[in-house]
Design a protein around this motif. Sequence first.
Motif, short mmCIF file in Angstrom:
data_model
loop_
_atom_site.label_atom_id
_atom_site.label_comp_id
_atom_site.label_asym_id
_atom_site.label_seq_id
_atom_site.Cartn_x
_atom_site.Cartn_y
_atom_site.Cartn_z
N TRP A 1 0.63 -1.24 0.23
CA TRP A 1 0.24 0.11 -0.34
C TRP A 1 0.67 1.14 0.18
N SER B 1 -6.51 -8.21 -2.32
CA SER B 1 -6.54 -7.62 -0.86
C SER B 1 -7.53 -6.51 -0.89
N LEU B 2 -6.27 -5.23 -1.54
CA LEU B 2 -5.79 -4.26 -0.75
C LEU B 2 -7.68 -3.03 -1.93
N MET C 1 -9.99 -3.67 0.73
CA MET C 1 -10.50 -3.19 1.97
C MET C 1 -10.43 -1.57 1.51
N THR D 1 -14.18 -1.32 1.44
CA THR D 1 -14.98 -1.66 2.72
C THR D 1 -14.57 -0.54 3.88
N LYS D 2 -13.57 -1.09 4.94
CA LYS D 2 -12.52 -0.37 5.36
C LYS D 2 -12.60 1.54 5.11
N GLY E 1 -4.32 2.94 6.58
CA GLY E 1 -4.62 2.06 5.45
C GLY E 1 -3.74 0.73 5.70
N LEU F 1 -3.86 -1.85 8.14
CA LEU F 1 -4.92 -2.68 7.83
C LEU F 1 -5.65 -3.88 7.66
N PHE F 2 -4.52 -3.89 6.68
CA PHE F 2 -4.63 -5.11 6.17
C PHE F 2 -2.86 -6.24 6.12
N TYR G 1 -7.77 -8.36 7.37
CA TYR G 1 -7.66 -7.45 7.94
C TYR G 1 -8.33 -6.48 9.63
N THR H 1 -9.00 -4.07 12.40
CA THR H 1 -9.11 -2.90 12.95
C THR H 1 -8.37 -1.59 13.74
#
Lengths: 244, 395, 161
Positions: free
Chosen positions: B188, B265-266, B269, B272-273, B332, B335-336, B343, B345
């Motif tokens: 990321w 995966s990203l 993310m 969603t998050k 961010g 988070l993964f 993931y 929180t």
Amino acid sequence: MNITRRHLLILLPAAAVAWESVLAGTPEEAPNYKKTDHWWGMLIDIPKCIGCGNCVRACQAENDVPDGFFRTWVERYHVEDWNLANPEVISPDGGKEGFPSVAEDSNGKYFFVPKLCNHCADSPCTQVCPVGATFISPDGVVLVDQTYCMGCAYCVQACPYGCRYIHPQKRVADKCTLCYHRITKGLTTACCEACPTGARQLADLKNPKDPIHAFLKTHTVQVLKPQMATGAKVFYNALDGSVR
Amino acid sequence: MPGVEGFMYPNEVSLYWSVLIVLYPYITGLVAGAFILASLVRVFRVEAVGPTYRLALLTALAFLIVAPMPLQLHLGHPERSFEMYLTPHRTSAMAMFGFVYLWYLMAVLTVEIWLDYRGDIVMMSQTTRGWRRLLYRVLTLGSANVSERALHIDERVGWFITLIGVPSAILLHGYVGFIFGSIKANPWWSSPLMPVVFIFSAMVSGIAAVLLLYMAMMRLRREPIDMRCVDTIAQYMLYIFIIDFSLEMLDLIHRIYEADESFRSLDFMVHTKLWSSQVVLQICIGTLVPIVLVGLVQVTRLSSAVRKRIYAISGSLTLIGVLAMRWNVVIGGQLFSKSFLGYTTYKMGLATREGLLVSIALIILPLFILAALVKLLPPWPQKRQEAAAASAPAH
Amino acid sequence: MSIFRDAGHLFRLAGVYLAGTLLFLVVRAVVVPHSFGQYGHYRGAAIAEIAAKPLHFAGHQTCEACHSDVARTKASGMHAHVNCEACHGPLAKHAADPSIDPGKPDVATLCVRCHAASAARPKDFPQVDADQHADGVPCNTCHQPHSPAIGPASAASGGAK
């Protein structure tokens, strides 16, 4: 009986380590240990791992690892048929108390993957340390000087394997030391000592007599995330392509 | 495990860089941006933005003083941070911060402000009383020489410092981007575009901040806003914002098209998050809306009252958007799982050392410092004219 | 010479910075640990400090020094390659002072940790469904942990204690 045992202990080569100083933790290394004669790594034989969690518990007992953090842990992979990209992975409490039993899956396979610091020769974590508080020792072990670390956690971010954490009480970076206090005294690591199947073997890559060299000649081994080019020194026998 | 979906490496469950590390690049970016705005006047001779020159310099200084505070608060052992100067590790981008920061603070910003204000300082050391007189006297370094020739030398040296200052400001913030962009373990973050995106978003946020501060201060002082000045500032903000947005979109498109091992995966993310903070807040509200609003001003004829409102709204949205961008990068990126299988929180504390209240205090603190600086070193032209009248051989 | 006079304040500023730099260099020379840079960009003394951490696992060589009888039993059985502390836990304190009671492992939790049947385990590793296999009878009723195979080999080497 006790007295003879004690005498025996003093006479034996293992006792040449001098128990008193070993246990008291005096800042002296074992008399005959020469840092430049060693280059430490580990061999992990995946088909031998039974997921008992002995290594995780041993590590926590030996190194006072704080709850919820792990210097070593075990993951269980479940891969269905050819679906290498989507393994189902679990590691409940780092595999410390083992794993729930599973029934045979006719369509897939299960296996365990013990993880620990890879003691990379080109370690991204030591590269980013701003103050020189983490380093590769002359014998190839990635260590943290916890009296010098300021706890910025940059190294934690830089490790591709998730092997580092910030110690919640000490507020400094913490990680596997490859039981440096043991291997410099001729002992193996706590995890290797406690592994009942020999799935983990400490390896001295500089020692031509180390059994790892014979093993590497006849087995297909791989390191984790080779694309990261970290020079990882923990070698996995029969590593599945789904492992990351 | 609460807050965890899928599989995280066990040490990844808690985040190691908190909201304070979101503030750090944000505040540093404001510094770099404000300085670039000041340099427009001095180096690039954009005279229209002249009224904000001194204000921009003081803004940069106020935020620069606060910039290391979130870092200090986040460290496990802040008392050891001086080791960065004692034994800097050459291969660490973070170690270089200490020196880039010090260079920028001591060699660029302080010297430029000192040279620019020297005439005023000398004058005030003679006209004020008490502790202020003492302070100004110390600031003169014992030299009351404000001869025409001396001030001419100051002007030349100041110009040269600004010239060095522009690459320094870019270095200061580009390096912040490099801290993230150079981490190969984190897909990321790992991108050569990261420093560039950081620099351009920094300029946008710094310019927006000075624009807002200028308008707010004029209102407080009940003085008219120089519309030619704010129009020009807004124009620069727009152009740089378009470059910034293009670069960010380039990065995004590149990621989507390459779709490497981390992509699924990203992508998940972001959907969603990070959906509300990245897509809604950063891209839509914080970037597209201000670009469209300020763009509208360029192609239509709007009254100055409407333009002022537009600038106030787009400036504020820009600041929110850039803060969201820093959040999405820093939070961010944690988070993964680096296994790309799960993931976690982020739970922000409220009154903890790295919590919300401290963050708010750190954002407000520079404004107080700025207020003090404005009192000590008034950036307003009237005062300068008075100063010119008071001390005979001023500029 | 007037250029020097009119730039005098700049020299003063340079002087302040020079003094600051000198002060920093002096502080640096005093504060940086002496062993820093001994092996690389870190405090060399840290290596010895880490190497001096106390042990918890004594290592099977140490155990065998006194418990040679158990070592002999174990060497000929299925658990030959299972080290003492894999089951008994860390016992460096006991090794240093044999009067410290090492305690006995709890077979109820110990054996199943490795031998409870699970399809996740390697196929060639001995596994049992504990409930069906022993019906609640403790493992060491039949199996001698130091040489667990049931048969003449196990009986000859001492049997269960």
